[in-house]
Design an enzyme around this catalytic site. Structure first.
Site, PDB file in Angstrom:
ATOM      1  N   ARG A  61       0.797  -1.227   0.000  1.00 27.67           N
ATOM      2  CA  ARG A  61       0.000   0.000   0.000  1.00 27.67           C
ATOM      3  C   ARG A  61       0.834   1.284   0.000  1.00 27.67           C
ATOM      4  O   ARG A  61       0.581   2.193  -0.784  1.00 27.67           O
ATOM      5  CB  ARG A  61      -0.912   0.059   1.249  1.00 27.67           C
ATOM      6  CG  ARG A  61      -2.174  -0.696   1.142  1.00 27.67           C
ATOM      7  CD  ARG A  61      -2.507  -1.303   2.478  1.00 27.67           C
ATOM      8  NE  ARG A  61      -1.557  -2.357   2.739  1.00 27.67           N
ATOM      9  CZ  ARG A  61      -1.726  -3.617   2.344  1.00 27.67           C
ATOM     10  NH1 ARG A  61      -2.818  -3.958   1.747  1.00 27.67           N
ATOM     11  NH2 ARG A  61      -0.799  -4.534   2.557  1.00 27.67           N
ATOM     12  N   THR A  62       1.805   1.341   0.885  1.00 24.96           N
ATOM     13  CA  THR A  62       2.546   2.599   1.021  1.00 24.96           C
ATOM     14  C   THR A  62       3.328   2.869  -0.258  1.00 24.96           C
ATOM     15  O   THR A  62       3.329   3.990  -0.777  1.00 24.96           O
ATOM     16  CB  THR A  62       3.493   2.535   2.238  1.00 24.96           C
ATOM     17  OG1 THR A  62       2.753   2.020   3.340  1.00 24.96           O
ATOM     18  CG2 THR A  62       4.036   3.892   2.585  1.00 24.96           C
ATOM     19  N   LYS A  90      28.306  -4.150  -3.073  1.00 20.94           N
ATOM     20  CA  LYS A  90      29.780  -4.033  -3.171  1.00 20.94           C
ATOM     21  C   LYS A  90      30.361  -3.395  -1.916  1.00 20.94           C
ATOM     22  O   LYS A  90      31.539  -3.052  -1.876  1.00 20.94           O
ATOM     23  CB  LYS A  90      30.152  -3.162  -4.382  1.00 20.94           C
ATOM     24  CG  LYS A  90      29.648  -3.678  -5.713  1.00 20.94           C
ATOM     25  CD  LYS A  90      29.990  -2.660  -6.820  1.00 20.94           C
ATOM     26  CE  LYS A  90      28.989  -2.718  -7.942  1.00 20.94           C
ATOM     27  NZ  LYS A  90      29.030  -1.510  -8.765  1.00 20.94           N
ATOM     28  N   ARG A 111      11.404   3.608   2.935  1.00 14.89           N
ATOM     29  CA  ARG A 111      10.996   2.678   4.004  1.00 14.89           C
ATOM     30  C   ARG A 111      12.216   1.844   4.357  1.00 14.89           C
ATOM     31  O   ARG A 111      12.885   1.295   3.479  1.00 14.89           O
ATOM     32  CB  ARG A 111       9.862   1.776   3.540  1.00 14.89           C
ATOM     33  CG  ARG A 111       9.599   0.653   4.528  1.00 14.89           C
ATOM     34  CD  ARG A 111       8.359  -0.103   4.235  1.00 14.89           C
ATOM     35  NE  ARG A 111       7.176   0.678   4.562  1.00 14.89           N
ATOM     36  CZ  ARG A 111       5.959   0.141   4.693  1.00 14.89           C
ATOM     37  NH1 ARG A 111       5.773  -1.152   4.501  1.00 14.89           N
ATOM     38  NH2 ARG A 111       4.932   0.901   4.987  1.00 14.89           N
TER      39      ARG A 111
END
Ligand code: CP
Length: 334
Positions: A61-62, A90, A111
């Site tokens: 959703r977000t 890396k 997020r």
């Protein structure tokens, strides 16, 4: 609307007036977006901007509502969802990775599993010659400020003809200790007069002392209980949450609880006030029976949709397009 937000990091940034203004703007954007001309207008407002969606924790959703919100404003999006596809593999630090994004993009929406990471990045970028706004789309177990905005927007719309959010009783149910949506919304609800919060959970998953201290400080009433069925008839809104067991490994513990005692079943609809509402940030498992979905008091799918409009409003405000959008709204007699 005075622009008060550059980075959106935590709910402590938002006061009552800001919440009113951002919700009003979201309502107007919703109206404008009903027509093709309105959608074309919105898409012209920030079509010179680009956004990076850096989501290294799962999201449906977000992620999609931010993606849609950017599209509505004409912002072009790129995404990193799996750090294994970036030079982090890396050995590049996450800080350097995000700083690199800031050189290509005008907005970073992120997020991340680490609490405070969005804040760290915002501070880091503030000290460069190319700071760009950072939006926290969920950080650790700690904060989910834009979820709290959409929850406030949903509560406000639901109680529009019942005197607003003030004086309402709101129950939070489930894994409250590790639920960042609960923590952010409970903190934001201190902005509303005479609300009363109920925290309904087994002791192992009760809300943290830091949130209770904040409520004490702000003189927001609350009750702590594990008796869900007793609370249902008393409240105006029930905010269900799932067990956040993705944190078990980090915590090195799993507590078995009787989920059934903290789930909303069809029979509970009879206990709920006729104008009460059921919310959930989603995703759900079995905390709300699917048969509940068709009841008009089930607000959680409306909540998802509201997330898109409030995020359009937030981004428009960050880039100071709110006044132009309000002018368009008024000049088109909407
Ligand atoms: N409410 C919420 O944050 O949902 P997602 O995890 O699917 O983004």
């Amino acid at each position: 609307m005075e622009n008060k937000v550059f980075h959106c990091i935590d709910v402590q940034q938002f006061d009552y007036d800001y919440l009113e203004e951002i919700c009003d703007l979201a309502d107007k954007i919703r109206e404008i977006s009903r027509t093709k001309a309105g959608m074309e207008y919105l898409a012209s407002t920030l079509n010179h901007k680009r956004a990076m969606l850096y989501f290294v924790q799962p999201s449906t959703r977000t992620f999609l509502s931010f993606y849609s919100a950017c599209q509505m404003l004409g912002i072009k999006c790129a995404e990193v969802r799996d750090p294994k596809t970036s030079s982090e593999i890396k050995g590049e630090s996450e800080e350097d990775t995000v700083r690199t994004f800031s050189l290509f993009f005008d907005l970073i929406i992120m997020r991340h599993p680490r609490a405070n990471f969005a804040k760290t990045i915002a501070n880091l970028l503030n000290n460069t010659d190319h700071p760009v706004p950072v939006i926290n789309a969920g950080s650790g177990k700690d904060q989910h400020p834009t979820q709290a905005l959409l929850d406030i927007y949903t509560l406000r719309r639901s109680f529009l003809h019942r005197g607003g959010i003030a004086q309402k009783k709101i129950a939070f149910v489930g894994d409250l200790r590790r639920g960042r949506t609960v923590r952010s919304l409970a903190a934001l609800l201190t902005q509303f007069e005479e609300v009363k919060l109920y925290f309904v959970a087994p002791p192992e998953y009760q809300i943290g002392q830091d949130i209770l201290s904040l409520l004490d400080q702000q003189k927001t009433a609350y009750e702590i209980t594990d008796d869900f069925e007793k609370v249902i008839p008393e409240v105006d809104a029930i905010y269900m949450t799932r067990l956040q067991d993705e944190w078990d490994q980090e915590e090195g513990a799993h507590v078995d609880i009787d989920i059934e005692r903290f789930s909303f079943q069809k029979r509970h609809l009879e206990l709920l006030k006729p104008d009460g509402i059921i919310m959930h940030p989603l995703p759900r498992r079995q905390e709300i029976a699917v048969e509940v979905d068709s009841d008009p008091r089930a607000a959680y799918w409306r909540q998802v949709r509201n997330g898109m409009y409030i995020r359009v409003a937030l981004i428009a405000d960050i880039f100071q397009r709110d006044k132009k959008i309000l002018d368009y709204y008024l000049s088109n007699n909407l």
